[in-house]
Design a protein around this motif. Structure first.
Motif, short mmCIF file in Angstrom:
data_model
loop_
_atom_site.label_atom_id
_atom_site.label_comp_id
_atom_site.label_asym_id
_atom_site.label_seq_id
_atom_site.Cartn_x
_atom_site.Cartn_y
_atom_site.Cartn_z
N GLU A 243 30.64 -0.21 29.58
CA GLU A 243 30.79 -0.99 30.82
C GLU A 243 31.21 -2.43 30.50
N TYR A 244 30.64 -3.01 29.45
CA TYR A 244 30.98 -4.36 29.02
C TYR A 244 32.47 -4.46 28.67
N LYS A 245 32.94 -3.48 27.91
CA LYS A 245 34.35 -3.48 27.50
C LYS A 245 35.27 -3.36 28.71
N LYS A 246 34.90 -2.49 29.65
CA LYS A 246 35.72 -2.31 30.85
C LYS A 246 35.80 -3.60 31.65
N LEU A 247 34.66 -4.24 31.84
CA LEU A 247 34.64 -5.49 32.60
C LEU A 247 35.43 -6.59 31.89
N MET A 248 35.34 -6.67 30.58
CA MET A 248 36.10 -7.66 29.82
C MET A 248 37.59 -7.41 29.93
N GLU A 249 38.00 -6.15 29.87
CA GLU A 249 39.42 -5.79 29.99
C GLU A 249 39.94 -6.16 31.38
N LYS A 250 39.14 -5.87 32.41
CA LYS A 250 39.55 -6.23 33.78
C LYS A 250 39.65 -7.74 33.93
N GLY A 251 38.71 -8.46 33.32
CA GLY A 251 38.76 -9.92 33.39
C GLY A 251 40.00 -10.49 32.73
N LEU A 252 40.36 -9.96 31.55
CA LEU A 252 41.56 -10.41 30.85
C LEU A 252 42.82 -10.09 31.64
N LYS A 253 42.83 -8.92 32.30
CA LYS A 253 43.98 -8.54 33.12
C LYS A 253 44.13 -9.52 34.29
N SER A 254 43.01 -9.89 34.91
CA SER A 254 43.06 -10.85 36.02
C SER A 254 43.56 -12.21 35.55
N LEU A 255 43.17 -12.60 34.33
CA LEU A 255 43.67 -13.85 33.77
C LEU A 255 45.19 -13.81 33.61
N GLY A 256 45.69 -12.66 33.14
CA GLY A 256 47.14 -12.50 32.99
C GLY A 256 47.86 -12.63 34.31
N GLU A 257 47.20 -12.25 35.40
CA GLU A 257 47.77 -12.37 36.75
C GLU A 257 47.46 -13.72 37.38
N TYR B 262 42.16 -16.41 38.65
CA TYR B 262 41.02 -16.95 37.91
C TYR B 262 39.69 -16.66 38.60
N HIS B 263 39.71 -16.61 39.91
CA HIS B 263 38.49 -16.31 40.66
C HIS B 263 37.98 -14.91 40.34
N GLN B 264 38.89 -13.91 40.41
CA GLN B 264 38.49 -12.54 40.13
C GLN B 264 38.09 -12.38 38.66
N ALA B 265 38.82 -13.08 37.77
CA ALA B 265 38.50 -13.01 36.35
C ALA B 265 37.08 -13.51 36.09
N SER B 266 36.70 -14.61 36.73
CA SER B 266 35.35 -15.15 36.51
C SER B 266 34.28 -14.18 37.00
N ILE B 267 34.58 -13.43 38.07
CA ILE B 267 33.62 -12.42 38.57
C ILE B 267 33.42 -11.32 37.52
N TYR B 268 34.53 -10.83 36.93
CA TYR B 268 34.44 -9.78 35.92
C TYR B 268 33.66 -10.26 34.69
N PHE B 269 33.95 -11.47 34.23
CA PHE B 269 33.27 -11.98 33.04
C PHE B 269 31.78 -12.22 33.31
N GLU B 270 31.46 -12.67 34.53
CA GLU B 270 30.06 -12.86 34.87
C GLU B 270 29.33 -11.52 34.91
N SER B 271 30.00 -10.48 35.42
CA SER B 271 29.40 -9.14 35.44
C SER B 271 29.22 -8.62 34.01
N ALA B 272 30.17 -8.91 33.14
CA ALA B 272 30.05 -8.50 31.74
C ALA B 272 28.83 -9.14 31.08
N LEU B 273 28.53 -10.39 31.48
CA LEU B 273 27.36 -11.07 30.94
C LEU B 273 26.06 -10.40 31.39
#
Length: 336
Positions: free
Chosen positions: A26-40, A43-54
């Motif tokens: 689950e951590y890896k999936k959330l990190m991958e989604k966060g990085l994908k959002s950063l590429g797009e 930043y708001h969605q990316a921060s949500i994914y990274f916070e969930s990964a934490l």
């Protein structure tokens, strides 16, 4: 009984391993989604994914750094859109300084910071020019104010970032034109009692855009070639010299005040001072040196200072009194 107990422990261990594996996935999936959002650049969605990964792996270094960067980028962009430049720059600095952060985000933050600093400098420059123009209008120097407004209008026309100042410039132009017409109507009956010699003198205005000051001088005076740094001018005839120049304040030392310069001048001048006056924005000193009258007026501002120095023979005091008075009165400063 012992065998049953060992079996229970083994079962619990397996469940723990399975749970750990599940958390990792689950951590890896959330990190991958966060990085994908950063590429797009979301930043708001990316921060949500990274916070969930934490939440899946508390204290994980990468997730912590990426969350901080994404969150600060989002804050910086929102502040920039509101023209809150200092807040935006603070957030971008935190993105850049994140030790374990992503290099790509640090590069984006550096580029945006450079853009914001350029825009901030441009806007600050325009606002200083508007203050200078308002001061010219206040001093009834309508022709010079109109000339400066026309130059500012060209600057606004050539840069979309300055569109917000169009309405203010338009209103100032209307005010100048109205005041100019009004002055022309009022000036006609006044000149009967003026000194005939003074009527012969025509004046023109020198303006320094870099340090925001202007001064009028007799139109038949010579203007020396300007210095390369554009800090002012030397204007003169054979007897009277006008020096007008600007400089930056708080450069030699921090927290300078007008008293800093006033006291330094008093210590430097080893002549008897015939006249001196100090206010919270300017001071005047006048004294005799080598047979010449020296008149100095100094304006102090938070960022710049403006200085006017007039020098002429003491023997010609009566001849130049009216001219010197006119020049000193028309010395306008943005630091005032």
């Amino acid at each position: 009984m012992k065998k049953i107990f060992i079996s229970v422990i083994a079962a619990l261990a397996c469940l723990s391993i399975l749970a750990s594996c599940s958390n990792n996935d689950e951590y890896k999936k959330l990190m991958e989604k966060g990085l994908k959002s950063l590429g797009e650049k979301d930043y708001h969605q990316a921060s949500i994914y990274f916070e969930s990964a934490l939440h899946e792996k508390e204290g994980e270094k990468d997730a912590t750094s990426y969350f901080t960067q994404a969150n600060e980028m989002e804050t910086a962009i929102q502040a920039y859109e509101k023209k809150e430049f200092d807040e935006a720059i603070d957030s971008l600095d935190r993105v850049i300084d994140e030790k374990d952060g992503l290099q790509t985000l640090q590069t984006e933050a550096t580029a945006l910071k450079k853009q914001i600093l350029t825009e901030k400098e441009l806007i600050t420059s325009v606002e200083k020019k508007i203050l200078f123009i308002k001061d010219l209008i206040k001093k009834n120097n309508d022709s010079e104010a109109q000339e400066q407004l026309q130059l500012l209008q060209k600057e606004i026309d050539s840069n979309k970032l300055l569109a917000n100042y169009q309405s203010e410039v338009t209103e100032l132009l209307k005010q100048v034109q109205t005041d100019s017409n009004k002055n022309e109507e009022e000036q006609e009956p006044i000149k009967i009692e003026e000194n005939k010699e003074e009527q012969k003198i025509s004046y023109q205005t020198y303006t320094n855009g870099r340090f925001g000051f202007s001064v009028q001088h007799p139109s038949n005076f010579t203007i020396d070639p300007p210095p390369t740094n554009g800090d002012g001018a030397v204007i003169h005839n054979e007897e009277l010299e006008i020096r007008a120049f600007g400089s930056h304040t708080n450069v030699i030392s921090q927290n300078e005040t007008i008293d800093t310069y006033y006291k330094e001048d008093l210590q430097t001048i080893d002549k008897e001072i015939a006249y001196k006056k100090l206010t919270d924005k300017w001071y005047v000193l006048s004294y005799i040196e080598n047979g010449n009258i020296v008149y100095k007026k100094f304006f102090f501002g938070d960022e710049v200072s403006n200085t006017l120095i007039l020098t002429y023979p003491e023997s010609q005091k009566e001849k130049y009194d009216r001219v010197v008075t006119h020049i000193a009165k028309t010395f306008g400063s943005s630091a005032e």
